[in-house]
Design a protein around this motif. Structure first.
Motif, short mmCIF file in Angstrom:
data_model
loop_
_atom_site.label_atom_id
_atom_site.label_comp_id
_atom_site.label_asym_id
_atom_site.label_seq_id
_atom_site.Cartn_x
_atom_site.Cartn_y
_atom_site.Cartn_z
N VAL A 119 6.10 9.63 6.05
CA VAL A 119 5.69 8.23 6.21
C VAL A 119 5.39 7.62 4.84
O VAL A 119 5.86 6.51 4.52
CB VAL A 119 4.45 8.13 7.12
N VAL A 120 4.63 8.33 4.03
CA VAL A 120 4.27 7.81 2.70
C VAL A 120 5.50 7.72 1.81
O VAL A 120 5.66 6.75 1.06
CB VAL A 120 3.20 8.71 2.05
N ALA A 121 6.38 8.70 1.88
CA ALA A 121 7.60 8.68 1.06
C ALA A 121 8.44 7.44 1.36
O ALA A 121 9.00 6.82 0.46
CB ALA A 121 8.41 9.95 1.29
N GLU A 122 8.52 7.06 2.62
CA GLU A 122 9.28 5.86 2.97
C GLU A 122 8.61 4.61 2.43
O GLU A 122 9.29 3.66 1.99
CB GLU A 122 9.45 5.78 4.48
N GLN A 123 7.28 4.56 2.44
CA GLN A 123 6.57 3.42 1.85
C GLN A 123 6.85 3.33 0.35
O GLN A 123 7.04 2.24 -0.19
CB GLN A 123 5.06 3.56 2.11
N VAL B 193 0.86 -1.18 0.00
CA VAL B 193 0.00 0.00 0.00
C VAL B 193 0.90 1.23 0.00
O VAL B 193 1.75 1.39 0.88
CB VAL B 193 -0.94 0.03 1.22
N ILE B 194 0.74 2.06 -1.03
CA ILE B 194 1.47 3.33 -1.12
C ILE B 194 0.41 4.43 -1.23
O ILE B 194 -0.10 4.72 -2.32
CB ILE B 194 2.39 3.39 -2.36
N PRO B 195 0.01 5.03 -0.12
CA PRO B 195 -1.04 6.05 -0.18
C PRO B 195 -0.64 7.23 -1.06
O PRO B 195 0.55 7.44 -1.35
CB PRO B 195 -1.20 6.47 1.29
N LEU B 196 -1.63 8.01 -1.45
CA LEU B 196 -1.34 9.24 -2.16
C LEU B 196 -0.51 10.15 -1.24
O LEU B 196 -0.82 10.31 -0.06
CB LEU B 196 -2.62 9.94 -2.58
N LEU B 197 0.53 10.72 -1.80
CA LEU B 197 1.41 11.57 -1.02
C LEU B 197 0.86 12.99 -1.06
O LEU B 197 0.92 13.65 -2.09
CB LEU B 197 2.83 11.50 -1.59
N VAL B 198 0.31 13.43 0.05
CA VAL B 198 -0.39 14.71 0.12
C VAL B 198 0.47 15.72 0.86
O VAL B 198 0.81 15.52 2.04
CB VAL B 198 -1.75 14.56 0.82
N ASP B 199 0.83 16.80 0.20
CA ASP B 199 1.50 17.91 0.86
C ASP B 199 0.43 18.79 1.49
O ASP B 199 -0.23 19.58 0.82
CB ASP B 199 2.31 18.71 -0.17
N ARG B 200 0.25 18.63 2.77
CA ARG B 200 -0.87 19.29 3.46
C ARG B 200 -0.73 20.81 3.48
O ARG B 200 -1.70 21.52 3.76
CB ARG B 200 -1.00 18.76 4.89
N ASN B 201 0.46 21.32 3.18
CA ASN B 201 0.67 22.77 3.23
C ASN B 201 0.59 23.45 1.87
O ASN B 201 0.68 24.68 1.80
CB ASN B 201 2.04 23.07 3.86
N ARG C 106 -9.70 14.72 15.76
CA ARG C 106 -9.50 13.42 15.10
C ARG C 106 -8.91 13.59 13.70
O ARG C 106 -8.12 12.76 13.25
CB ARG C 106 -10.84 12.68 15.03
N GLY C 107 -9.32 14.65 13.01
CA GLY C 107 -8.79 14.90 11.68
C GLY C 107 -7.29 15.16 11.71
O GLY C 107 -6.54 14.67 10.86
N GLU C 108 -6.83 15.93 12.69
CA GLU C 108 -5.41 16.20 12.82
C GLU C 108 -4.64 14.91 13.09
O GLU C 108 -3.56 14.69 12.54
CB GLU C 108 -5.17 17.20 13.95
N ALA C 109 -5.20 14.03 13.92
CA ALA C 109 -4.54 12.75 14.19
C ALA C 109 -4.52 11.88 12.93
O ALA C 109 -3.54 11.17 12.66
CB ALA C 109 -5.27 12.03 15.32
N ARG C 110 -5.59 11.95 12.15
CA ARG C 110 -5.65 11.14 10.93
C ARG C 110 -4.60 11.60 9.92
O ARG C 110 -4.03 10.78 9.20
CB ARG C 110 -7.05 11.24 10.32
N LEU C 111 -4.34 12.89 9.87
CA LEU C 111 -3.34 13.41 8.95
C LEU C 111 -1.95 12.85 9.24
O LEU C 111 -1.14 12.66 8.32
CB LEU C 111 -3.30 14.94 9.02
N GLU C 112 -1.68 12.57 10.50
CA GLU C 112 -0.37 12.02 10.85
C GLU C 112 -0.16 10.64 10.22
O GLU C 112 0.96 10.25 9.91
CB GLU C 112 -0.22 11.94 12.37
N HIS C 113 -1.26 9.90 10.05
CA HIS C 113 -1.16 8.58 9.42
C HIS C 113 -0.69 8.70 7.97
O HIS C 113 -0.06 7.78 7.44
CB HIS C 113 -2.53 7.90 9.48
#
Length: 354
Positions: free
Chosen positions: A336-340, A146-154, A324-331
């Motif tokens: 994290v995604v870049a390493e996956q 699983v390689i999630p979409l890499l989202v730049d939140r900023n 909860r949304g802020e905690a979800r963003l950490e996932h």
């Protein structure tokens, strides 16, 4: 190491294209070379994605194949001796598209037919969600990642101050961001919004932001909105990142009633801006949202309308969803995604050497 990315299609406001360009930045940071190619390229990319016909890999270069629709010349691509990593973004079922966009429906139908061939030909198969990876496993993939979409939140800018209203004293604003397409069910959102406006907030506004699958479909939605909620529904396409960030900051609730989602980046963007999310739990959306959204399976638009009212007016609920949304963003943190991604590319190169 060189990694060449191959996309079915590329466009300036396309989530997969955006991800591929972010991936390219990671590859450069890791000292890897390569190039990015697509079979179909929309105007506005300024040469950042090259035509697939220009792909000239060395035999040991890794091919990262992003699959979301039918890919021309797939047999030629798969015949290359290169190590191959498939990243499956899921393909919209063509049944949603035949009436309004038959050419897109054909591309999606072909994409579904090509998926088993892709699974057999690649060294490693990955999905951008566990939902998509499970589809690959069902097709016989022996090794999946699983390689999630890499989202730049900023990239869309900073959120407003936590707890602040989008527009104190202004009209409640409901937002949807995503492709304007039948499977996204903006029609159902308009129905629910019309009830919310009629019974709870007569001055409420609905913003639909996204590129339409066809201009005619956008006009159809616009006319439908004008019929059910005159003057209250706006439709915008082609926004810059700064403008899109402004729309999130102006929103009091984000609502997605889509019937098919392979991931759904706008949910994470809403979390970043502290906007409460109401969503239909379709596809990978429950996986992405976790416990940070109000998930509603009921098809009654009146229930969705009432959830809009709660999400906008209940400050305790808004605060809890924001936490909860802020905690979800950490996932889905970029590191994290870049390493996956890095591990999957290295596994692909290693598998091909065996």
């Amino acid at each position: 190491m060189n990694v060449h990315q191959v996309l079915s299609g590329a466009g300036p406001h396309d989530a997969i294209t955006t991800e591929a360009l972010v991936f390219r930045g990671c590859f450069r940071e890791w000292g890897w070379g390569g190039s990015d190619h697509a079979a179909r390229i929309a105007p506005g990319l300024n040469g950042s994605i090259a035509q697939l016909a220009r792909l000239r890999p060395r035999s040991d270069d890794v091919l990262l194949i992003h699959h979301s629709a039918g890919a021309p010349r797939l047999h030629e691509l798969l015949a290359l001796p290169n190590p191959k990593l498939l990243l499956h973004h899921n393909v919209t079922p063509a049944s949603w598209l035949w009436e309004h966009a038959p050419l897109v429906a054909v591309q999606c139908a072909i994409g579904r037919e090509q998926l088993p061939e892709l699974v057999r030909a690649v060294d490693l198969a990955a999905g951008d969600s566990a939902f998509n990876a499970a589809e690959l496993q069902a097709l016989g993939a022996s090794r999946t990642e699983v390689i999630p979409l890499l989202v730049d939140r900023n990239r869309l800018g900073s959120p407003r101050h936590p707890g602040a209203a989008a527009d104190p004293g202004g009209p409640p604003t409901v937002l949807f961001v995503g492709r304007l397409s039948p499977h996204k069910r903006q029609d159902e959102l308009i129905r629910a919004f019309a009830l919310y406006r009629r019974h709870r907030a007569p001055d409420a506004r609905l913003m639909l932001v996204g590129d339409p699958i066809t201009p005619a479909y956008a006009e159809l939605l616009r006319a439908f909105g004008e019929t059910l909620a005159p003057g209250a529904v706006s439709i915008e396409s082609g926004l810059s990142e700064a403008e899109l960030g402004d729309r999130y900051r102006a929103a009091d609730a984000f609502v997605c009633l889509s019937e098919h989602e392979g991931f759904c980046i706008p949910v994470l963007e809403a979390f970043h801006f502290g906007v409460p999310v109401i969503a239909r739990p379709s596809g990978a959306l429950p996986e992405v949202a976790g416990d940070a959204a109000l998930l509603v399976e009921d098809r009654d638009p009146a229930l969705v309308a009432e959830l809009m009212h709660l999400a906008i007016t209940d400050q305790h609920l808004r605060s809890e969803l924001r936490r909860r949304g802020e905690a979800r963003l950490e996932h889905y943190a970029p590191a994290v995604v870049a390493e996956q991604l890095r591990r999957a590319v290295l596994k692909t190169a290693e598998a091909a050497r065996r």
